[in-house]
Design a protein around this motif. Structure first.
Motif, PDB file in Angstrom:
ATOM      1  N   THR A  81       0.827  -1.198   0.000  1.00  0.00           N
ATOM      2  CA  THR A  81       0.000   0.000   0.000  1.00  0.00           C
ATOM      3  C   THR A  81       0.861   1.247   0.000  1.00  0.00           C
ATOM      4  OG1 THR A  81      -0.133  -0.027   2.418  1.00  0.00           O
ATOM      5  CG2 THR A  81      -1.872  -1.163   1.191  1.00  0.00           C
ATOM      6  N   PHE A  82       0.282   2.314  -0.525  1.00  0.00           N
ATOM      7  CA  PHE A  82       0.950   3.601  -0.606  1.00  0.00           C
ATOM      8  C   PHE A  82      -0.116   4.671  -0.410  1.00  0.00           C
ATOM      9  CE2 PHE A  82       2.177   7.204  -3.392  1.00  0.00           C
ATOM     10  CZ  PHE A  82       3.273   7.643  -2.656  1.00  0.00           C
ATOM     11  N   SER A  83       0.177   5.647   0.404  1.00  0.00           N
ATOM     12  CA  SER A  83      -0.854   6.611   0.783  1.00  0.00           C
ATOM     13  C   SER A  83      -1.271   7.537  -0.361  1.00  0.00           C
ATOM     14  CB  SER A  83      -0.373   7.457   1.965  1.00  0.00           C
ATOM     15  OG  SER A  83       0.815   8.167   1.632  1.00  0.00           O
ATOM     16  N   GLY A  84      -0.382   7.744  -1.332  1.00  0.00           N
ATOM     17  CA  GLY A  84      -0.698   8.639  -2.437  1.00  0.00           C
ATOM     18  C   GLY A  84      -1.219   7.893  -3.651  1.00  0.00           C
ATOM     19  N   ASN A  85      -1.205   8.561  -4.794  1.00  0.00           N
ATOM     20  CA  ASN A  85      -1.630   7.981  -6.066  1.00  0.00           C
ATOM     21  C   ASN A  85      -0.398   7.375  -6.737  1.00  0.00           C
ATOM     22  OD1 ASN A  85      -2.316   7.509  -8.767  1.00  0.00           O
ATOM     23  ND2 ASN A  85      -3.809   9.178  -8.794  1.00  0.00           N
ATOM     24  N   ALA A  86      -0.264   6.063  -6.642  1.00  0.00           N
ATOM     25  CA  ALA A  86       0.944   5.400  -7.141  1.00  0.00           C
ATOM     26  C   ALA A  86       1.122   5.607  -8.637  1.00  0.00           C
ATOM     27  CB  ALA A  86       0.900   3.914  -6.805  1.00  0.00           C
ATOM     28  N   TYR A  87       0.039   5.547  -9.408  1.00  0.00           N
ATOM     29  CA  TYR A  87       0.180   5.678 -10.864  1.00  0.00           C
ATOM     30  C   TYR A  87       0.548   7.100 -11.266  1.00  0.00           C
ATOM     31  CZ  TYR A  87      -1.591   0.968 -10.982  1.00  0.00           C
ATOM     32  OH  TYR A  87      -1.739  -0.387 -10.780  1.00  0.00           O
ATOM     33  N   GLN A  88       0.091   8.086 -10.523  1.00  0.00           N
ATOM     34  CA  GLN A  88       0.540   9.443 -10.793  1.00  0.00           C
ATOM     35  C   GLN A  88       2.020   9.588 -10.475  1.00  0.00           C
ATOM     36  OE1 GLN A  88      -1.254  11.945 -12.334  1.00  0.00           O
ATOM     37  NE2 GLN A  88       0.811  12.855 -12.428  1.00  0.00           N
ATOM     38  N   LYS A  89       2.471   8.873  -9.448  1.00  0.00           N
ATOM     39  CA  LYS A  89       3.896   8.880  -9.109  1.00  0.00           C
ATOM     40  C   LYS A  89       4.727   8.264 -10.244  1.00  0.00           C
ATOM     41  CE  LYS A  89       4.592  10.581  -4.899  1.00  0.00           C
ATOM     42  NZ  LYS A  89       5.608  11.630  -4.620  1.00  0.00           N
ATOM     43  N   VAL A  90       4.203   7.213 -10.864  1.00  0.00           N
ATOM     44  CA  VAL A  90       4.896   6.634 -12.019  1.00  0.00           C
ATOM     45  C   VAL A  90       5.044   7.688 -13.106  1.00  0.00           C
ATOM     46  CG1 VAL A  90       4.822   4.858 -13.816  1.00  0.00           C
ATOM     47  CG2 VAL A  90       4.003   4.329 -11.508  1.00  0.00           C
ATOM     48  N   ILE A  91       3.960   8.346 -13.412  1.00  0.00           N
ATOM     49  CA  ILE A  91       3.965   9.363 -14.468  1.00  0.00           C
ATOM     50  C   ILE A  91       4.957  10.478 -14.139  1.00  0.00           C
ATOM     51  CG2 ILE A  91       2.548  11.144 -15.586  1.00  0.00           C
ATOM     52  CD1 ILE A  91       0.124   9.181 -15.060  1.00  0.00           C
ATOM     53  N   ASP A  92       4.911  10.959 -12.909  1.00  0.00           N
ATOM     54  CA  ASP A  92       5.797  12.056 -12.511  1.00  0.00           C
ATOM     55  C   ASP A  92       7.267  11.649 -12.636  1.00  0.00           C
ATOM     56  OD1 ASP A  92       3.526  13.490 -11.925  1.00  0.00           O
ATOM     57  OD2 ASP A  92       3.651  13.188  -9.756  1.00  0.00           O
ATOM     58  N   ASN A  93       7.604  10.441 -12.197  1.00  0.00           N
ATOM     59  CA  ASN A  93       8.994   9.996 -12.256  1.00  0.00           C
ATOM     60  C   ASN A  93       9.440   9.716 -13.685  1.00  0.00           C
ATOM     61  OD1 ASN A  93      10.247   9.700  -9.426  1.00  0.00           O
ATOM     62  ND2 ASN A  93       8.213   8.837  -9.141  1.00  0.00           N
ATOM     63  N   CYS A  94       8.545   9.177 -14.492  1.00  0.00           N
ATOM     64  CA  CYS A  94       8.877   8.991 -15.910  1.00  0.00           C
ATOM     65  C   CYS A  94       9.117  10.333 -16.592  1.00  0.00           C
ATOM     66  CB  CYS A  94       7.770   8.213 -16.616  1.00  0.00           C
ATOM     67  SG  CYS A  94       7.696   6.467 -16.186  1.00  0.00           S
ATOM     68  N   ASP A  95       8.302  11.320 -16.271  1.00  0.00           N
ATOM     69  CA  ASP A  95       8.495  12.653 -16.845  1.00  0.00           C
ATOM     70  C   ASP A  95       9.860  13.218 -16.477  1.00  0.00           C
ATOM     71  OD1 ASP A  95       6.067  12.734 -18.151  1.00  0.00           O
ATOM     72  OD2 ASP A  95       5.026  13.820 -16.544  1.00  0.00           O
ATOM     73  N   LYS A  96      10.278  12.990 -15.241  1.00  0.00           N
ATOM     74  CA  LYS A  96      11.610  13.447 -14.814  1.00  0.00           C
ATOM     75  C   LYS A  96      12.697  12.820 -15.680  1.00  0.00           C
ATOM     76  CE  LYS A  96      11.241  16.075 -11.007  1.00  0.00           C
ATOM     77  NZ  LYS A  96      11.928  17.391 -10.832  1.00  0.00           N
ATOM     78  N   VAL A  97      12.585  11.527 -15.904  1.00  0.00           N
ATOM     79  CA  VAL A  97      13.596  10.833 -16.716  1.00  0.00           C
ATOM     80  C   VAL A  97      13.562  11.335 -18.148  1.00  0.00           C
ATOM     81  CG1 VAL A  97      14.368   8.587 -17.567  1.00  0.00           C
ATOM     82  CG2 VAL A  97      13.478   8.785 -15.241  1.00  0.00           C
ATOM     83  N   MET A  98      12.376  11.512 -18.689  1.00  0.00           N
ATOM     84  CA  MET A  98      12.241  11.930 -20.091  1.00  0.00           C
ATOM     85  C   MET A  98      12.753  13.343 -20.324  1.00  0.00           C
ATOM     86  SD  MET A  98       8.521  10.112 -20.670  1.00  0.00           S
ATOM     87  CE  MET A  98       8.186  10.753 -22.299  1.00  0.00           C
ATOM     88  N   ALA A  99      12.925  14.109 -19.260  1.00  0.00           N
ATOM     89  CA  ALA A  99      13.433  15.482 -19.381  1.00  0.00           C
ATOM     90  C   ALA A  99      14.938  15.575 -19.155  1.00  0.00           C
ATOM     91  CB  ALA A  99      12.709  16.383 -18.388  1.00  0.00           C
ATOM     92  N   MET A 100      15.605  14.434 -19.011  1.00  0.00           N
ATOM     93  CA  MET A 100      17.021  14.440 -18.637  1.00  0.00           C
ATOM     94  C   MET A 100      17.981  14.370 -19.809  1.00  0.00           C
ATOM     95  SD  MET A 100      17.285  12.152 -15.163  1.00  0.00           S
ATOM     96  CE  MET A 100      16.548  12.735 -13.622  1.00  0.00           C
ATOM     97  N   GLY A 101      17.484  14.371 -21.022  1.00  0.00           N
ATOM     98  CA  GLY A 101      18.382  14.375 -22.163  1.00  0.00           C
ATOM     99  C   GLY A 101      18.591  13.029 -22.821  1.00  0.00           C
ATOM    100  N   TYR A 102      17.987  11.980 -22.285  1.00  0.00           N
ATOM    101  CA  TYR A 102      18.035  10.694 -22.977  1.00  0.00           C
ATOM    102  C   TYR A 102      17.235  10.807 -24.268  1.00  0.00           C
ATOM    103  CZ  TYR A 102      19.341   8.954 -18.311  1.00  0.00           C
ATOM    104  OH  TYR A 102      19.939   8.751 -17.102  1.00  0.00           O
TER     105      TYR A 102
END
Length: 530
Positions: free
Chosen positions: A232-253
């Motif tokens: 279990t996770f208190s927040g929205n786990a799938y939104q967390k996936v999206i947010d972290n993927c966005d971080k990676v996609m903005a890193m120049g890869y």
């Protein structure tokens, strides 16, 4: 730049499962130095860091069979003559009848616990260093905390309830019990959140390190699989996936325009790679200097005659489950870029190669059991030497002998695109954005947009993951998450898999328990043998 260093010294014991934290790598040898005296120079500290990075090699060498063959992607059949029966362990992996004594289960546990011990020791040395600046120390320690977190994530994924020991004990033996999967998950989230912006930046110079890109990718993995893991996770786990993927996609890869560049002999140059296990053709296989022997694991003994490579005497092992290969469209370039199929022609004679059983060496997609050659009272039987589509994803160098120089990319950008697409759909997000992400990967595979989807569901996301990520140690995890772990894609075998829910976790290694009696076996499995 690939970092490789040999480190050999006398050290204390780290006992997650009674395993030493001493590892040997390559190039610069520090021999028989007392552990307490090691780490007094920059070269020695770099050796410690390189030693921890190189543990990631074993994720590829130890977990590929375990993941792909327990999932729907691959199988290691018993060949006519008995090769690869190996006490039945590969039958157990495919049919989900593994036990705490299954060799691959034991060696995978051992690899992970040794890696965690290696990281713990190196972290302690770095934290106590007086020659690093505080900024250098913080970044180097975060790097190795990331490698350690990766290995703890792997253990939590495969075993669920694992010992969680994050300190090195140079003299005392420590026998921790199991922490619950929920406890480990909570620890991982906190740990990776703490280091994500302290890790080395995602630059070419930091290739092979656990960078900020790797940290955000690992967070995305944790949140994406949380529901399937039952945590279990208190927040929205799938939104967390999206947010972290966005971080990676903005890193120049970038997605490499040529898909095969991710798997070439020089794939350290790929701008798509996020976390890499780095290999060299000069790797010897001694101690921690692990070799990439994919060619040995998959190619027929005589395939070298057709492929024009130096490596002879390969082992004729793992191949694809037939219906997995048939998922690929013939117009998808990833089909021929992933599997070696068809009649093998001897380059020197222009004639078909013949096996020792006087069959043409024709790698058929089908893998057919030979009647009358069953093992151990099961439907598992031998198959012909030539049966099965072989792994052809990583380039085989023309001068390949014993060790491949191709790196293995544990995380790469294509996976990030598909994780985000999946999270959008699972979390009720934008279907059009998910469709665009999947089509970006699909369009590269086909070389055009003719096969793009108008809209996608989870079914299309799962398919694209299978097409894009075959052989890349995702099959087991993905199949559990998509609810098809019990099925397999080899119906012709008539080898039904056990379908009990407890099999989503592996049994704790018998060898580990024999050293650490505080370990508890996972539910559903027989008690440890005393």
């Amino acid at each position: 730049m690939k970092r490789k260093t040999i480190l050999s010294f006398i050290t204390g014991l780290f006992l997650l499962g009674g395993l030493s934290s001493c590892m040997d790598l390559d190039e610069t040898v520090y021999d028989k130095l007392p552990a307490d005296d090691f780490g007094q120079s920059t070269a020695e500290l770099n050796a410690l860091i390189g030693n921890s990075h190189n543990t990631m090699k074993k994720f590829w060498t130890e977990y590929m069979h375990l993941s792909e063959c327990s999932g729907s992607m691959a199988v290691t059949p018993t060949r006519r003559g008995g090769d690869w029966y190996d006490g039945g362990q590969y039958r157990e992996i495919y049919m989900h009848t593994w036990t705490s004594q299954t060799s691959r289960v034991k060696s995978a546990w051992k690899a992970a616990t040794e890696a965690i011990g290696t990281c713990n020791e190196a972290i302690r040395k770095l934290q106590n260093s007086e020659i690093l600046t505080e900024e250098e120390k913080a970044q180097d320690v975060a790097d190795l905390r990331g490698v350690r977190a990766f290995w703890i994530y792997v253990m939590m994924d495969y075993w669920g309830n694992i010992p969680l020991l994050t300190e090195f004990h140079p003299t005392d033996k420590v026998f921790p019990g199991n922490s619950s999967r929920q406890e480990v998950f909570d620890w991982l989230i906190q740990e990776v959140e703490e280091i994500k912006d302290i890790c080395p930046p995602a630059t070419t110079e930091n290739y092979g390190s656990f960078t900020q890109g790797a940290a955000y990718s690992l967070l995305a993995k944790l949140y994406l699989n949380a529901e399937a893991w039952g945590v279990t996770f208190s927040g929205n786990a799938y939104q967390k996936v999206i947010d972290n993927c966005d971080k990676v996609m903005a890193m120049g890869y970038i997605l490499e325009p040529n898909w095969k560049d991710n798997f070439s002999v020089t794939n350290e140059n790929s701008k798509e790679a996020i976390l890499a296990a780095t290999f060299s053709s000069s790797d010897t296989g001694n101690d921690g200097n692990v070799k990439n022997e994919l060619h040995n694991n998959t190619l027929h003994y005589k395939d070298y005659l057709s492929l024009g490579i130096t490596a002879s005497g390969t082992w004729n092992g793992i191949c694809a489950q037939p219906e997995y290969v048939r998922l690929f469209d013939e117009e998808d370039a990833r089909l021929d870029g992933t599997f070696l199929t068809g009649l093998m022609i001897d380059k020197s004679t222009g004639k078909p190669i013949m096996t020792d059983h006087n069959n043409e060496l024709n790698h058929t997609i089908d893998v057919n059991m030979i009647p009358g050659m069953e093992y151990d009272g099961t439907n598992w039987s031998a198959v012909e030497q030539h049966d099965g589509a072989r792994c052809f994803k990583w380039e085989f160098a023309s001068d390949l002998t014993s060790s491949m120089g191709n790196d293995f990319h544990i995380f790469r950008l294509a996976d990030i695109y598909l994780m985000k697409a999946e999270a959008l759909l699972r979390g009720g997000g934008s279907v059009s954005e998910a469709t665009a992400l999947v089509n970006t990967i699909r369009e590269r595979g086909y070389g055009n947009s003719d096969h793009n989807y108008a809209t996608v569901t989870l079914k299309e996301v799962q398919l694209e993951r299978r097409l894009e990520l075959a052989w890349e140690v995702y099959s087991r995890q993905d199949d559990i998450r998509f609810g098809c772990f019990t099925t397999g894609m080899w119906p012709q075998s008539n080898c039904e898999r056990k379908a009990d829910d407890y099999l989503k976790l592996l049994p704790v290694s018998q060898d580990a328990w024999q050293v650490n009696p505080n370990l508890k076996q996972n539910p559903g499995y027989a008690a440890f043998s005393k």
